[in-house]
Design an enzyme around this catalytic site. Structure first.
Site, PDB file in Angstrom:
ATOM      1  N   ASP A   1       0.867  -1.182   0.000  1.00 17.35           N
ATOM      2  CA  ASP A   1       0.000   0.000   0.000  1.00 17.35           C
ATOM      3  C   ASP A   1       0.906   1.235   0.000  1.00 17.35           C
ATOM      4  OD1 ASP A   1       0.884   0.340   2.607  1.00 17.35           O
ATOM      5  OD2 ASP A   1      -1.110   0.317   3.520  1.00 17.35           O
TER       6      ASP A   1
ATOM      7  N   CYS B   1       3.386  -2.918   4.025  1.00 20.12           N
ATOM      8  CA  CYS B   1       2.541  -1.768   4.371  1.00 20.12           C
ATOM      9  C   CYS B   1       3.319  -0.948   5.400  1.00 20.12           C
ATOM     10  CB  CYS B   1       1.146  -2.187   4.848  1.00 20.12           C
ATOM     11  SG  CYS B   1       1.061  -3.047   6.434  1.00 20.12           S
TER      12      CYS B   1
ATOM     13  N   THR C   1       3.313  -1.044   8.688  1.00 19.87           N
ATOM     14  CA  THR C   1       3.825  -1.887   9.778  1.00 19.87           C
ATOM     15  C   THR C   1       4.037  -3.336   9.368  1.00 19.87           C
ATOM     16  OG1 THR C   1       1.578  -2.432  10.429  1.00 19.87           O
ATOM     17  CG2 THR C   1       2.595  -0.510  11.509  1.00 19.87           C
TER      18      THR C   1
ATOM     19  N   HIS D   1      10.842 -22.598  10.083  1.00 19.92           N
ATOM     20  CA  HIS D   1       9.876 -23.203  11.007  1.00 19.92           C
ATOM     21  C   HIS D   1       8.434 -23.127  10.510  1.00 19.92           C
ATOM     22  CE1 HIS D   1      12.635 -22.872  14.813  1.00 19.92           C
ATOM     23  NE2 HIS D   1      13.213 -23.496  13.804  1.00 19.92           N
TER      24      HIS D   1
ATOM     25  N   HIS E   1       8.179 -29.411  12.346  1.00 20.39           N
ATOM     26  CA  HIS E   1       7.528 -28.192  11.855  1.00 20.39           C
ATOM     27  C   HIS E   1       6.490 -28.506  10.779  1.00 20.39           C
ATOM     28  CE1 HIS E   1      10.414 -26.037  14.221  1.00 20.39           C
ATOM     29  NE2 HIS E   1      11.416 -26.584  13.561  1.00 20.39           N
TER      30      HIS E   1
HETATM   31  C1  RB5 Z   1      -1.668   3.069   6.158  1.00 20.12           C
HETATM   32  O1  RB5 Z   1      -1.707   4.370   6.684  1.00 20.12           O
HETATM   33  C2  RB5 Z   1      -1.299   2.079   7.256  1.00 20.12           C
HETATM   34  O2  RB5 Z   1      -2.341   1.955   8.154  1.00 20.12           O
HETATM   35  C3  RB5 Z   1      -0.965   0.740   6.645  1.00 20.12           C
HETATM   36  O3  RB5 Z   1       0.100   0.893   5.764  1.00 20.12           O
HETATM   37  C4  RB5 Z   1      -0.550  -0.347   7.600  1.00 20.12           C
HETATM   38  O4  RB5 Z   1       0.457   0.074   8.458  1.00 20.12           O
HETATM   39  C5  RB5 Z   1      -1.629  -1.055   8.293  1.00 20.12           C
HETATM   40  O5  RB5 Z   1      -1.406  -2.053   9.005  1.00 20.12           O
END
Ligand code: RB5
Length: 161
Positions: free
Chosen positions: A14, A71, A73, A104, A139
């Protein structure tokens, strides 16, 4: 040599993950892998489940055997990807977590957070993900149970519909 699913890695992100997509794709091409780039391609705000779905479908359809999702995180896009029973996406923060996700968990998708780790760390994680085989043994039994859980959950949800 023509690309096969085994030599093709799908990649999708994203807007929060866009900064890492190009360097990771370039590193894979430098290894001789084919890269199936499923977007996003610009900084406009988009929804990570749409890109997790596109990558899950590419793996389901045999267009790529492995994938990379990014993304902000790595959390949202991996949650979305793991709703598909054939996807095992691990959020990794370094080479160690990426290596163990393969050894694993037989992860077929590497999920990364571009707002949490830098490019060099992401490249190290990618290398570990690509280079580490699944250990199998005990595993394999556990990974097999992941598929069984998905099948049981979908059978019981269809009974209650
Ligand atoms: C986008 O702003 C952010 O929420 C997305 O990239 C991600 O971190 C969501 O888990």
């Amino acid at each position: 040599m023509p690309a096969t699913p085994e030599t093709t890695v799908a990649i999708a992100c994203d807007h929060g993950g866009l900064a890492l997509k190009a360097p990771l794709a370039e590193a894979m091409r430098a290894r001789g892998l084919a890269v199936l780039d499923l977007g996003t391609h610009g900084p406009e705000s988009v929804d990570y489940p749409d890109f997790a779905l596109a990558l899950a479908e590419a793996i389901r359809d045999g267009r790529a055997a492995r994938g990379v999702l990014i993304c902000g995180t790595g959390i949202g896009i991996s949650i979305a990807a793991n709703r598909h029973s054939w996807i095992r996406a691990g959020v990794c923060h370094d080479a160690t977590s990426a290596r163990l996700s393969r050894a694993h968990n037989d992860a077929n998708v590497l999920a990364l957070g571009a707002r949490l780790i830098g490019t060099e760390t992401a490249l190290d994680a990618l290398a570990a993900f690509l280079d580490t085989p699944f250990e199998g043994g005990r595993h394999a039994r556990r990974v097999g149970k992941l598929g069984a859980v998905a099948a049981t959950a979908s059978a019981s949800s269809s009974q209650t519909r």
